[in-house]
Each structure stands twice: as C-alpha cells, then as structure tokens.
Design a protein around this motif. Structure first.
Motif, PDB file in Angstrom:
ATOM      1  N   ARG A  60       0.819  -1.210   0.000  1.00 29.84           N
ATOM      2  CA  ARG A  60       0.000   0.000   0.000  1.00 29.84           C
ATOM      3  C   ARG A  60       0.855   1.263   0.000  1.00 29.84           C
ATOM      4  O   ARG A  60       0.455   2.306  -0.529  1.00 29.84           O
ATOM      5  N   HIS A  61       2.034   1.183   0.610  1.00 32.25           N
ATOM      6  CA  HIS A  61       2.914   2.344   0.714  1.00 32.25           C
ATOM      7  C   HIS A  61       4.047   2.300  -0.317  1.00 32.25           C
ATOM      8  O   HIS A  61       5.114   2.881  -0.092  1.00 32.25           O
ATOM      9  N   SER A  62       3.817   1.618  -1.426  1.00 34.92           N
ATOM     10  CA  SER A  62       4.815   1.518  -2.487  1.00 34.92           C
ATOM     11  C   SER A  62       4.268   2.104  -3.784  1.00 34.92           C
ATOM     12  O   SER A  62       3.072   2.007  -4.065  1.00 34.92           O
ATOM     13  N   ASP A  63       5.160   2.705  -4.570  1.00 32.81           N
ATOM     14  CA  ASP A  63       4.789   3.216  -5.888  1.00 32.81           C
ATOM     15  C   ASP A  63       5.008   2.185  -6.989  1.00 32.81           C
ATOM     16  O   ASP A  63       4.311   2.184  -8.001  1.00 32.81           O
ATOM     17  N   VAL A  64       6.011   1.335  -6.787  1.00 31.50           N
ATOM     18  CA  VAL A  64       6.305   0.269  -7.740  1.00 31.50           C
ATOM     19  C   VAL A  64       6.517  -1.013  -6.943  1.00 31.50           C
ATOM     20  O   VAL A  64       7.307  -1.036  -5.990  1.00 31.50           O
ATOM     21  N   ILE A  65       5.816  -2.067  -7.334  1.00 35.26           N
ATOM     22  CA  ILE A  65       5.910  -3.363  -6.660  1.00 35.26           C
ATOM     23  C   ILE A  65       6.390  -4.384  -7.677  1.00 35.26           C
ATOM     24  O   ILE A  65       5.739  -4.625  -8.695  1.00 35.26           O
ATOM     25  N   TYR A  66       7.556  -4.971  -7.417  1.00 33.68           N
ATOM     26  CA  TYR A  66       8.098  -5.998  -8.297  1.00 33.68           C
ATOM     27  C   TYR A  66       7.764  -7.377  -7.728  1.00 33.68           C
ATOM     28  O   TYR A  66       8.028  -7.647  -6.554  1.00 33.68           O
ATOM     29  N   LEU A  67       7.181  -8.233  -8.548  1.00 32.17           N
ATOM     30  CA  LEU A  67       6.929  -9.613  -8.174  1.00 32.17           C
ATOM     31  C   LEU A  67       7.823 -10.480  -9.053  1.00 32.17           C
ATOM     32  O   LEU A  67       7.430 -10.936 -10.125  1.00 32.17           O
ATOM     33  N   GLY A  68       9.068 -10.660  -8.588  1.00 33.71           N
ATOM     34  CA  GLY A  68      10.096 -11.294  -9.397  1.00 33.71           C
ATOM     35  C   GLY A  68       9.983 -12.810  -9.405  1.00 33.71           C
ATOM     36  O   GLY A  68      10.099 -13.460  -8.372  1.00 33.71           O
ATOM     37  N   GLU A  69       9.774 -13.364 -10.570  1.00 33.79           N
ATOM     38  CA  GLU A  69       9.452 -14.769 -10.741  1.00 33.79           C
ATOM     39  C   GLU A  69      10.603 -15.573 -11.326  1.00 33.79           C
ATOM     40  O   GLU A  69      11.553 -15.036 -11.908  1.00 33.79           O
ATOM     41  N   THR A  70      10.493 -16.892 -11.196  1.00 37.80           N
ATOM     42  CA  THR A  70      11.145 -17.830 -12.099  1.00 37.80           C
ATOM     43  C   THR A  70      10.080 -18.171 -13.133  1.00 37.80           C
ATOM     44  O   THR A  70       9.007 -18.665 -12.782  1.00 37.80           O
ATOM     45  N   HIS A  71      10.342 -17.913 -14.397  1.00 40.26           N
ATOM     46  CA  HIS A  71       9.291 -17.882 -15.410  1.00 40.26           C
ATOM     47  C   HIS A  71       8.444 -19.149 -15.456  1.00 40.26           C
ATOM     48  O   HIS A  71       7.224 -19.071 -15.630  1.00 40.26           O
ATOM     49  N   ASP A  72       9.071 -20.319 -15.313  1.00 40.64           N
ATOM     50  CA  ASP A  72       8.304 -21.550 -15.500  1.00 40.64           C
ATOM     51  C   ASP A  72       7.926 -22.216 -14.175  1.00 40.64           C
ATOM     52  O   ASP A  72       7.636 -23.410 -14.141  1.00 40.64           O
ATOM     53  N   ASN A  73       7.893 -21.442 -13.100  1.00 40.19           N
ATOM     54  CA  ASN A  73       7.412 -21.971 -11.831  1.00 40.19           C
ATOM     55  C   ASN A  73       5.949 -21.573 -11.651  1.00 40.19           C
ATOM     56  O   ASN A  73       5.650 -20.401 -11.399  1.00 40.19           O
ATOM     57  N   PRO A  74       5.014 -22.511 -11.767  1.00 39.79           N
ATOM     58  CA  PRO A  74       3.595 -22.153 -11.673  1.00 39.79           C
ATOM     59  C   PRO A  74       3.202 -21.591 -10.321  1.00 39.79           C
ATOM     60  O   PRO A  74       2.264 -20.801 -10.219  1.00 39.79           O
ATOM     61  N   HIS A  75       3.929 -21.985  -9.266  1.00 42.06           N
ATOM     62  CA  HIS A  75       3.615 -21.475  -7.928  1.00 42.06           C
ATOM     63  C   HIS A  75       3.896 -19.976  -7.830  1.00 42.06           C
ATOM     64  O   HIS A  75       3.196 -19.249  -7.117  1.00 42.06           O
ATOM     65  N   HIS A  76       4.883 -19.502  -8.538  1.00 44.49           N
ATOM     66  CA  HIS A  76       5.173 -18.072  -8.537  1.00 44.49           C
ATOM     67  C   HIS A  76       4.020 -17.287  -9.154  1.00 44.49           C
ATOM     68  O   HIS A  76       3.653 -16.216  -8.671  1.00 44.49           O
ATOM     69  N   HIS A  77       3.441 -17.812 -10.190  1.00 43.54           N
ATOM     70  CA  HIS A  77       2.325 -17.117 -10.830  1.00 43.54           C
ATOM     71  C   HIS A  77       1.071 -17.147  -9.953  1.00 43.54           C
ATOM     72  O   HIS A  77       0.277 -16.207  -9.971  1.00 43.54           O
ATOM     73  N   GLN A  78       0.919 -18.202  -9.179  1.00 43.85           N
ATOM     74  CA  GLN A  78      -0.183 -18.240  -8.222  1.00 43.85           C
ATOM     75  C   GLN A  78      -0.018 -17.157  -7.161  1.00 43.85           C
ATOM     76  O   GLN A  78      -0.986 -16.498  -6.768  1.00 43.85           O
ATOM     77  N   MET A  79       1.211 -16.966  -6.697  1.00 45.82           N
ATOM     78  CA  MET A  79       1.455 -15.946  -5.688  1.00 45.82           C
ATOM     79  C   MET A  79       1.293 -14.544  -6.266  1.00 45.82           C
ATOM     80  O   MET A  79       0.822 -13.628  -5.588  1.00 45.82           O
ATOM     81  N   GLN A  80       1.664 -14.352  -7.510  1.00 45.92           N
ATOM     82  CA  GLN A  80       1.445 -13.057  -8.163  1.00 45.92           C
ATOM     83  C   GLN A  80      -0.044 -12.741  -8.230  1.00 45.92           C
ATOM     84  O   GLN A  80      -0.473 -11.612  -7.947  1.00 45.92           O
ATOM     85  N   LEU A  81      -0.830 -13.739  -8.588  1.00 47.24           N
ATOM     86  CA  LEU A  81      -2.280 -13.547  -8.643  1.00 47.24           C
ATOM     87  C   LEU A  81      -2.833 -13.252  -7.249  1.00 47.24           C
ATOM     88  O   LEU A  81      -3.722 -12.407  -7.086  1.00 47.24           O
ATOM     89  N   GLN A  82      -2.297 -13.929  -6.236  1.00 48.53           N
ATOM     90  CA  GLN A  82      -2.729 -13.684  -4.863  1.00 48.53           C
ATOM     91  C   GLN A  82      -2.415 -12.253  -4.434  1.00 48.53           C
ATOM     92  O   GLN A  82      -3.255 -11.589  -3.797  1.00 48.53           O
ATOM     93  N   ALA A  83      -1.227 -11.764  -4.768  1.00 53.37           N
ATOM     94  CA  ALA A  83      -0.845 -10.403  -4.394  1.00 53.37           C
ATOM     95  C   ALA A  83      -1.737  -9.379  -5.082  1.00 53.37           C
ATOM     96  O   ALA A  83      -2.181  -8.400  -4.461  1.00 53.37           O
ATOM     97  N   LEU A  84      -1.999  -9.573  -6.384  1.00 56.96           N
ATOM     98  CA  LEU A  84      -2.861  -8.646  -7.100  1.00 56.96           C
ATOM     99  C   LEU A  84      -4.279  -8.670  -6.531  1.00 56.96           C
ATOM    100  O   LEU A  84      -4.907  -7.613  -6.354  1.00 56.96           O
ATOM    101  N   THR A  85      -4.768  -9.850  -6.214  1.00 50.42           N
ATOM    102  CA  THR A  85      -6.112  -9.972  -5.626  1.00 50.42           C
ATOM    103  C   THR A  85      -6.178  -9.266  -4.282  1.00 50.42           C
ATOM    104  O   THR A  85      -7.173  -8.605  -3.952  1.00 50.42           O
ATOM    105  N   GLN A  86      -5.113  -9.384  -3.504  1.00 54.61           N
ATOM    106  CA  GLN A  86      -5.078  -8.723  -2.191  1.00 54.61           C
ATOM    107  C   GLN A  86      -5.172  -7.213  -2.341  1.00 54.61           C
ATOM    108  O   GLN A  86      -5.885  -6.544  -1.586  1.00 54.61           O
TER     109      GLN A  86
END
Length: 350
Positions: A60-86
């Motif tokens: 909430r107190h950030s202007d830019v949020i990086y969600l740095g992934e390993t491209h072919d790790n499906p769990h990373h993409h699940q967490m990205q979706l969770q963060a965006l949903t939050q």
C-alpha cells in the motif's frame, strides 16, 4: 542466483536470458508426494516472518511493486495472482506491467483490459476477446499463456491499465547477434539510452551469464548478451516511469518480471531509481524450493565485486514450492548437444 536464467530449448542455446523457459507441462510442479515443507512463506530481508496483512501494508505504501518470478514456476504465478487480488480486495487499483510483452503491444493489452464494447481486437471468427488478444500478441501457440492469462483476466475484470515493458523482440534478436555499432542508425534510434557505468555490476553479470550458459559462450557472445541485458532493463524502467506518471498516488505499478532483473536492487530497480529517486520501490523475490535456513539474511548477503558490496537479492522473500524435474535432467546438455542458434520465436524474455 543464476538458476532463473536456465532454459531447456535447443534453439536458444546461447541466449537463455532472451528466451521464455517454461514448457507449460505438469512436470513443472513438485511431485505430490514431495511437497516443499516451507512453501508460501513471506519473509523480510532479515528473515523475519511477514503476515499477509503486513505485506499489504508494505504494498500500500509503495509506488512500484516488483513480483520477481522464475518464469516456468507455476507457484510463482499463483502468488502473483494472490498479491494482485489482495490489492484489489483492499480497494487499490494498480497498473499491471509485464516483461513478457513488449512496449509496442501495450495498445492491444489496454484494449483488452479496459473492455471496450467494440474492441478492435475482435473480428469475424476470432473466438472471443482473449483468443484475439493471444493471436495479436503472437502467443497462440505459447504454453506459457496459462501462467499470465489469469492476471490479464483479473485486470480486465477490474479494468486495470495493462502495459508491455520490454524491448521489441526484433531489436532483442538483433542485439543478441550484432554489436551496437553495427546496427543501422534507425535501429539505434529505437534503443533506450543507457548511462549505467558500473564495472562491478558488469563483472557480476558476465560471471552469471557465463555460468548460466555452462561456460559455452564465447567472449563476444557474453558481451552482446550483457549489452542486451542493460538495454532491456532501461526499456522496462522507461515503461514503468511513463506509466506511473498517469496514476494517482494511491495507484502503484505492479511489475511481473524475472527476478534476475531486480536482484541486489540493480537492473530495473536501479534504473527506475536513477530516473525518479523519489519513487518507493518494493522488491519482492519469489524464492523456490528453499527453506528459511537455506537463505542468507546477513547484511552482507549480496555479492561483492570490485570493492562494491551489493544489496541482498530482494527486500522481501516469498518462498514457494520449486519445480519438479527429473533427477537425471542436466540443463547444460542443451549447450553440449546443439550448435548456437536462435530464431525469432526464441528471442523472448529472461
């Protein structure tokens, strides 16, 4: 630190940081009988546990949020979706940026996410908005679509601005094969300027590139890959800053990209800070298959090169499950068994 660069496609033999690495199969997942014991744990840079509510406050107190992934790790993409949903559940409407799409594709992405009733995407027999977007982006046959489509659908549901951040694929291909001074004047005009002059970072990245290519890249190839890496970071920083200019103070940019582009607060993070030092950046690294005991949380956790002590890899760590691979799989086989080659479809992302 370097595993995020590895690929297993023969055509990308000497340019793994330029090509997508996922195969889109169930083999990407941990085997069900071997779950990661500490999956989905949030940790601070000092190794302290972080609750989802505390993560939300930091975002909430950030202007830019990086969600740095390993491209072919499906769990990373699940967490990205969770963060965006939050963020969305908290009433925050960010802009969403992708390394995997290039800047010139932003119009197609915006047209999709803003949900225009008479979208330019849809023609006769297109099969719907998403199918049309996928075709326009050149992703019709890319299995990695399954990783990013849920984020795009959520962005469309909430009508979020969506943009591509990376350099055009054709320019990336040319840079990987040709020295900058051998490009045409027109091509050079299309490249963002880079004034980063850090011999320590150059040394660090050349070492990592060499390791990622299993010591099969020659000196000239490594130099071109490093130049391409720098220019891509500049392009993504330009895109982030430009998008941020159109947002309110309460709207961050959420950036989906490979975590190598943000490690040690260098890469894109440093380039954005160079442009707008007042922007508050949150560098979240998605770590895979590691326990907290395997992560180094000491103040000197970052590498040291040429008298320069780099920061630890990330500000926050989100520990997830790793990818399941055959124990006999050797990522260096691709370099031993194939000649150096790359085609247009493989000059993608890293």
């Amino acid at each position: 630190m370097i595993k995020w660069m590895m690929c297993a496609t023969a055509a990308a033999a000497l340019v793994p940081l330029l090509s997508g690495c996922g195969n889109g199969t169930d083999a990407d997942f941990f085997a069900p009988e071997n779950p990661a014991p500490s999956a989905n744990r949030l940790l601070t840079q000092q190794g302290q546990p972080l609750t989802p509510q505390q993560l939300l406050q930091k975002m909430r107190h950030s202007d830019v949020i990086y969600l740095g992934e390993t491209h072919d790790n499906p769990h990373h993409h699940q967490m990205q979706l969770q963060a965006l949903t939050q963020l969305l559940d908290a009433g925050i409407r960010p802009a969403l940026g992708f390394e995997f799409f290039f800047q010139q594709q932003t119009g197609w992405l915006m047209d999709f996410s803003l949900g225009q009733e008479e979208s330019a995407l849809v023609g006769h027999n297109d099969g719907g908005e998403e199918s049309a977007l996928r075709r326009r982006l050149g992703w019709t046959h890319k299995a990695q679509w399954q990783y990013y489509a849920p984020l795009l659908r959520l962005a469309r549901q909430y009508q979020l601005p969506v943009f591509g951040a990376d350099l055009d694929v054709g320019l990336r291909l040319r840079l990987s094969r040709t020295d900058v001074d051998q490009l045409t004047t027109l091509e050079r005009r299309l490249l963002p300027k880079s004034d980063l002059d850090s011999e320590a970072y150059r040394q660090l990245m050349l070492e990592q590139l060499d390791q990622a290519h299993c010591h099969h890249a020659d000196h000239d190839s490594l130099q071109r890959l490093y130049t391409t890496w720098l220019v891509r970071n500049e392009a993504m920083a330009d895109a982030i800053v430009a998008m941020r200019a159109d947002l309110t103070e309460a709207q961050p940019v959420v950036m989906i990209l490979g975590k190598g582009h943000t490690e040690f607060n260098m890469g894109v993070v440093e380039r954005v800070a160079q442009r707008q030092p007042e922007l508050r950046q949150l560098n979240i690294g998605l770590a895979e298959g590691q326990t907290p005991g395997q992560l180094d949380f000491s103040p000197e956790a970052g590498p040291r090169r040429g008298g320069v002590q780099f920061d630890p890899a990330h500000s926050l760590y989100w520990v997830t499950e790793g990818r399941y691979h055959d124990a006999l799989y050797d990522p260096c086989d691709v370099f031993r068994n194939h000649s150096v080659a790359v085609d247009e479809d493989d000059a993608g992302q890293g």
